[in-house]
Each structure stands twice: as structure tokens, then as C-alpha cells.
Enzyme design. Structure first.
Site, PDB file in Angstrom:
ATOM      1  N   GLU A  96       0.687  -1.239   0.152  1.00  0.00           N
ATOM      2  CA  GLU A  96       0.013  -0.172   0.100  1.00  0.00           C
ATOM      3  C   GLU A  96       0.724   1.157  -0.196  1.00  0.00           C
ATOM      4  O   GLU A  96       2.087   1.280   0.602  1.00  0.00           O
ATOM      5  CB  GLU A  96      -0.847   0.132   1.177  1.00  0.00           C
ATOM      6  CG  GLU A  96      -1.864  -1.008   1.210  1.00  0.00           C
ATOM      7  CD  GLU A  96      -3.066  -0.960   1.991  1.00  0.00           C
ATOM      8  OE1 GLU A  96      -4.203  -1.356   1.576  1.00  0.00           O
ATOM      9  OE2 GLU A  96      -2.831  -0.574   3.319  1.00  0.00           O
ATOM     10  N   CYS A 123      -1.342  -3.107  15.317  1.00  0.00           N
ATOM     11  CA  CYS A 123      -0.907  -2.381  13.742  1.00  0.00           C
ATOM     12  C   CYS A 123      -1.520  -3.550  12.778  1.00  0.00           C
ATOM     13  O   CYS A 123      -1.002  -4.978  12.873  1.00  0.00           O
ATOM     14  CB  CYS A 123       0.512  -2.349  13.576  1.00  0.00           C
ATOM     15  SG  CYS A 123       1.235  -2.178  11.744  1.00  0.00           S
ATOM     16  N   SER A 198      10.545   6.063   9.679  1.00  0.00           N
ATOM     17  CA  SER A 198       9.949   5.606  11.085  1.00  0.00           C
ATOM     18  C   SER A 198      10.505   4.344  11.254  1.00  0.00           C
ATOM     19  O   SER A 198      10.238   3.423  10.618  1.00  0.00           O
ATOM     20  CB  SER A 198       8.581   5.718  10.843  1.00  0.00           C
ATOM     21  OG  SER A 198       8.113   5.484  12.116  1.00  0.00           O
ATOM     22  N   CYS A 340      -2.363   5.402  10.186  1.00  0.00           N
ATOM     23  CA  CYS A 340      -0.918   4.547  10.615  1.00  0.00           C
ATOM     24  C   CYS A 340      -1.703   3.363  11.118  1.00  0.00           C
ATOM     25  O   CYS A 340      -2.684   3.328  11.711  1.00  0.00           O
ATOM     26  CB  CYS A 340      -0.819   5.471  11.739  1.00  0.00           C
ATOM     27  SG  CYS A 340      -0.145   7.255  11.297  1.00  0.00           S
TER      28      CYS A 340
HETATM   29  N1  SAH Z   1       7.461   0.066  10.988  1.00  0.00           N
HETATM   30  C1  SAH Z   1       7.710   1.394  11.346  1.00  0.00           C
HETATM   31  C2  SAH Z   1       6.899   2.493  10.166  1.00  0.00           C
HETATM   32  C3  SAH Z   1       5.529   1.907   9.715  1.00  0.00           C
HETATM   33  S1  SAH Z   1       4.271   2.108  11.105  1.00  0.00           S
HETATM   34  C4  SAH Z   1       7.217   1.813  12.573  1.00  0.00           C
HETATM   35  O1  SAH Z   1       6.666   1.022  13.303  1.00  0.00           O
HETATM   36  O2  SAH Z   1       7.596   3.092  13.116  1.00  0.00           O
HETATM   37  C5  SAH Z   1       4.052   3.746  11.044  1.00  0.00           C
HETATM   38  C6  SAH Z   1       3.471   4.314  12.489  1.00  0.00           C
HETATM   39  O3  SAH Z   1       2.296   4.009  12.622  1.00  0.00           O
HETATM   40  C7  SAH Z   1       4.312   3.882  13.511  1.00  0.00           C
HETATM   41  O4  SAH Z   1       4.513   5.290  14.684  1.00  0.00           O
HETATM   42  C8  SAH Z   1       3.071   2.895  14.207  1.00  0.00           C
HETATM   43  O5  SAH Z   1       3.616   2.854  15.501  1.00  0.00           O
HETATM   44  C9  SAH Z   1       1.896   3.568  13.967  1.00  0.00           C
HETATM   45  N2  SAH Z   1       0.865   2.611  14.099  1.00  0.00           N
HETATM   46  C10 SAH Z   1       0.647   1.387  13.903  1.00  0.00           C
HETATM   47  N3  SAH Z   1      -0.517   1.025  13.982  1.00  0.00           N
HETATM   48  C11 SAH Z   1      -1.153   2.050  14.559  1.00  0.00           C
HETATM   49  C12 SAH Z   1      -2.522   2.200  14.821  1.00  0.00           C
HETATM   50  N4  SAH Z   1      -3.233   1.038  14.645  1.00  0.00           N
HETATM   51  N5  SAH Z   1      -3.194   3.417  14.954  1.00  0.00           N
HETATM   52  C13 SAH Z   1      -2.329   4.603  15.032  1.00  0.00           C
HETATM   53  N6  SAH Z   1      -0.914   4.406  14.703  1.00  0.00           N
HETATM   54  C14 SAH Z   1      -0.478   3.224  14.487  1.00  0.00           C
HETATM   55 FE1  SF4 Z   2       5.189  -2.256  14.267  1.00  0.00          FE
HETATM   56 FE2  SF4 Z   2       5.572  -0.826  12.149  1.00  0.00          FE
HETATM   57 FE3  SF4 Z   2       5.798  -3.338  11.667  1.00  0.00          FE
HETATM   58 FE4  SF4 Z   2       3.240  -1.945  12.081  1.00  0.00          FE
HETATM   59  S1  SF4 Z   2       4.599  -1.552  10.690  1.00  0.00           S
HETATM   60  S2  SF4 Z   2       4.104  -4.122  13.137  1.00  0.00           S
HETATM   61  S3  SF4 Z   2       3.955  -0.697  14.017  1.00  0.00           S
HETATM   62  S4  SF4 Z   2       6.990  -2.163  12.900  1.00  0.00           S
END
Ligand code: SAH
Ligand code: SF4
Length: 354
Positions: A96, A123, A198, A340
């Protein structure tokens, strides 16, 4: 395994073509088409000189491929500013890419892996598990896709966030190579200061960025203020504990003299009390930090709820009063699951590998 032209830096593309007897100028023409114009059909270019044309006819589709990711589905959000694309890779995996429009500036949120190995409980990408790393060209191609879409609307892509599917620092080499290509002034020319990576807290990756004095912005997903609290949300905390993460952030901060953006997803009753906020302020003391508060977006696999607005406001004030700049992030694209942590594709393991 074919050579993927979008995987190559300018110098690598030139070396490939000149090794076959072409002139450096032909490589510059092809690079311009691939990365500046973001053209999708190289063989359709009638203006290429015969040697380049012949080379492309001989190689494209056989031992060379381009990464033009067809759109599997696209979903505009009702806020009119966010658009989510499900893009198809050569092996039929889907990833995506989200385009977010704010007045005067557009940001693309791109993926670095199909799925994610980190398993964060809240997530959707984590809930689907890891499928594979993206190649540099597959990362670059998402940027070109966003640029083409915006160009049709007379807009330019200005900012890039690596906050889509996947953990960028778990795919370090491919991500950094892709960002080198994307920020090349002869191509997409998105400046390093407009690009944010990130990470969930992959400590060796953060230390490597510090060592290399990486020019991109670093965002660290914190979400928990004690080891146990964070580990319950982010299983990767067992591998890279909060204490190691904070010390890596300090090293990064000292070595690069750069600000780190810390993301904190507010989950009602889980991590949104004043005590949490005070602990965050203590943890970050002495680091050049900016805290981004993100209201939790709901996902099918997690029962947590977003915090009440008042809890978010109190949290915000405590962080700011501690002298740490703090913002509550605007929500975008929630109705189309482009927020996110809402990004996920159907796992597609049986398709043949690239
Ligand atoms: N893997 C990386 C980048 C992708 S996630 C990371 O985890 O930083 C991007 C952001 O979205 C991260 O800060 C993550 O913690 C946040 N995020 C993940 N699931 C979420 C959710 N259900 N609601 C709000 N933010 C979320
Ligand atoms: Fe965790 Fe970022 Fe991976 Fe989602 S995308 S599982 S927030 S590390």
C-alpha cells in the site's frame, strides 16, 4: 534473476549501458525517463536514439525489467485529501501507498516491506506477518506512482514518509539505496530533509544511521514508557529493550545533532495517563526530541480504543511543559483504512518469488 532498472543508481545504470557499448549520454537519457519523468513505457519513447532503443528492445522484458506497479485498487477517502493505492508487485504481492494532501504540500506514505516481522499488536501490517523485503526499485516505484498521480492534478510531491507497511530499518540496505535514488537531484529530487524514516526501534539500524550521519529525518515509535508496557505492545522490545533504544537515540542525537521525532500512539487506559506522559518526558530528557501523538486507529485484530480527547490534551500539555515540542497528529484517511497502522494486504505466499 533479471536486472531491475529501477534498482540501479545513476552510476550503476551508466556502468550497465556503457559495458554494452552505449554512450554515457544514453544512460542519462534513460535515467531521466525512469526517474525524472517517471515514464511508465520506455519502449513507447519515440525520441530515444537508435542505440538506446535497440538496447531496450533487446533487454526489456527478458533480462531487464522496470518497476511500474499496476494499481490493484485505489480508494479515495471522503476527506478528499487522502488516497490509498494497493499496488501490485511482479510476484503479485500487494503493498500500500498512501498520498496525503495538506494545503500546499503533498506527502506520500510508502511501504518498505510486504507485511512486517515486528508483530506490533495494534498494527494491521504487524497482524498480517512478514512476507518479504521490497527491493530498492519497488520502493522507488511507489514514489514515482505518487508523483504521476499528483502531476495529473498539477501538484508536486514534496515529502516522503516511510510509514507504510513494513519496518524500514529491518530492510536497511534496500531502503537507503532507494532513498539515494529518490533524492538524486537528476531524478525525483526529493531532498533528504523532506524524507522521514519511521522505525519501531531497530537499535542497530539507528546506530548505523548515526555512524553514517544519514541525512534523513528519524522517527522512533515509542508507545510504551517502561520495558513491560512497551513489550506488551511491541514484541520487538524483547530484542531491543527500551533502555537500549533510548541510549541509541542519545548516541544518534549526539553524533548527528539532529532532532528525533518520537511517535506515541494514544490507547485509552493503556498508555494515555499523566503518569505515562511524565515518564516519557523523563525518558527523553536531554535528547533533541519532538513528540507526535497519534490517536489509535482501529484494526480488526486489536481491541484497544483511541484515547478520549481530554486525555490526549493532558498528555500533550505535560510533554510540552517539560520543554519537549509536541503535536497531536491530524488524522487522515481513516474511513478507507489508510491511517497509520491500518495498512494491510492479503498475504500472497503461493505466488512465485521475484
Ligand atoms: N514500522 C515503522 C513504520 C511503519 S508504522 C514503525 O513502526 O515506526 C508507522 C506508524 O504508525 C508507527 O509510529 C506506528 O507505531 C503507527 N501505528 C501502527 N499501528 C497504528 C494504529 N493502529 N493506530 C495508530 N498508529 C499506528
Ligand atoms: Fe510495528 Fe511498524 Fe511493523 Fe506495524 S509496520 S508491526 S507498527 S514495526
Amino acid at each position: 534473476m533479471p536486472t531491475h532498472l529501477h534498482d540501479l543508481t545513476f552510476d550503476e545504470l551508466r556502468a550497465l549501458l556503457t559495458a554494452d557499448g552505449l554512450k554515457p549520454a544514453h544512460a542519462a537519457t534513460l535515467w531521466n525517463s525512469l526517474h525524472f519523468k517517471a515514464d511508465t513505457d520506455q519502449l513507447g519513447r519515440t525520441d530515444f536514439l537508435p542505440p538506446l532503443r535497440k538496447w531496450l528492445e533487446a533487454h526489456l522484458g527478458s533480462d531487464c525489467q522496470t518497476d511500474v506497479l499496476p494499481i490493484a485498487t485505489q480508494t479515495p477517502s471522503s476527506d478528499g485529501l487522502t488516497r490509498k493505492y494497493l499496488l501490485k508487485l511482479h510476484d503479485s504481492q500487494e503493498i500500500e501507498t498512501v498520498i496525503m494532501g495538506y494545503t500546499g504540500r503533498h506527502t506520500a506514505c510508502i511501504s518498505t516491506q510486504a507485511g512486517c516481522a515486528m508483530g506490533c499488536v495494534f498494527c494491521a501490517t504487524g497482524q498480517m506477518g512478514f512476507v518479504r523485503h521490497l527491493r530498492p526499485g519497488e520502493i522507488v516505484a511507489q514514489v514515482h506512482h505518487a508523483r504521476r498521480v499528483l502531476r495529473e492534478h498539477g501538484e508536486r510531491l514534496r515529502n516522503l514518509v516511510l510509514m507504510g507497511m513494513g519496518e524500514p530499518l529491518h530492510n536497511y540496505d534496500n531502503v537507503m539505496k532507494a532513498l539515494g535514488i529518490i533524492s538524486d537531484t537528476r531524478g525525483a529530487n526529493i531532498g533528504p530533509s523532506k524524507i522521514s524514516i519511521s522505525t519501531v526501534g531497530v537499535v542497530p539500524g539507528i546506530l548505523r544511521m548515526a555512524e553514517e550521519n544519514s541525512p534523513y529525518n528519524l522517527a522512533v515509535s515509542l508507545h510504551g514508557s517502561t520495558e513491560a508496557e512497551r513489550a506488551a505492545l511491541i514484541p520487538a522490545n524483547q530484542r531491543w529493550p527500551l533502555s537500549d533504544l533510548i541510549s541509541a537515540c542519545r548516541t544518534y542525537s549526539e553524533k548527528t545533532d539532529r532532532k528525533i521525532f518520537f511517535a506515541w500512539t494514544l490507547i485509552a487506559g493503556v498508555n494515555d495517563t499523566p503518569d505515562h506522559a511524565h515518564r516519557v518526558a523523563t525518558l527523553l530528557a536531554g535528547i533533541q526530541a519532538h513528540v507526535n501523538l497519534i490517536p489509535l486507529n482501529e484494526t480488526a485484530g486489536y481491541e484497544g480504543r483511541e484515547s478520549a480527547e481530554t486525555a490526549g490534551d493532558v498528555f500533550h500539555r505535560i510533554i510540552q511543559d517539560a520543554g519537549i515540542p509536541c503535536t497531536i497528529r491530524q488524522r487522515r484517511g481513516i474511513d478507507v483504512a489508510a491511517g497509520c497502522g491500518q495498512l494491510k494486504a492479503v498475504r500472497n505466499r503461493d505466488k512465485k518469488a521475484v
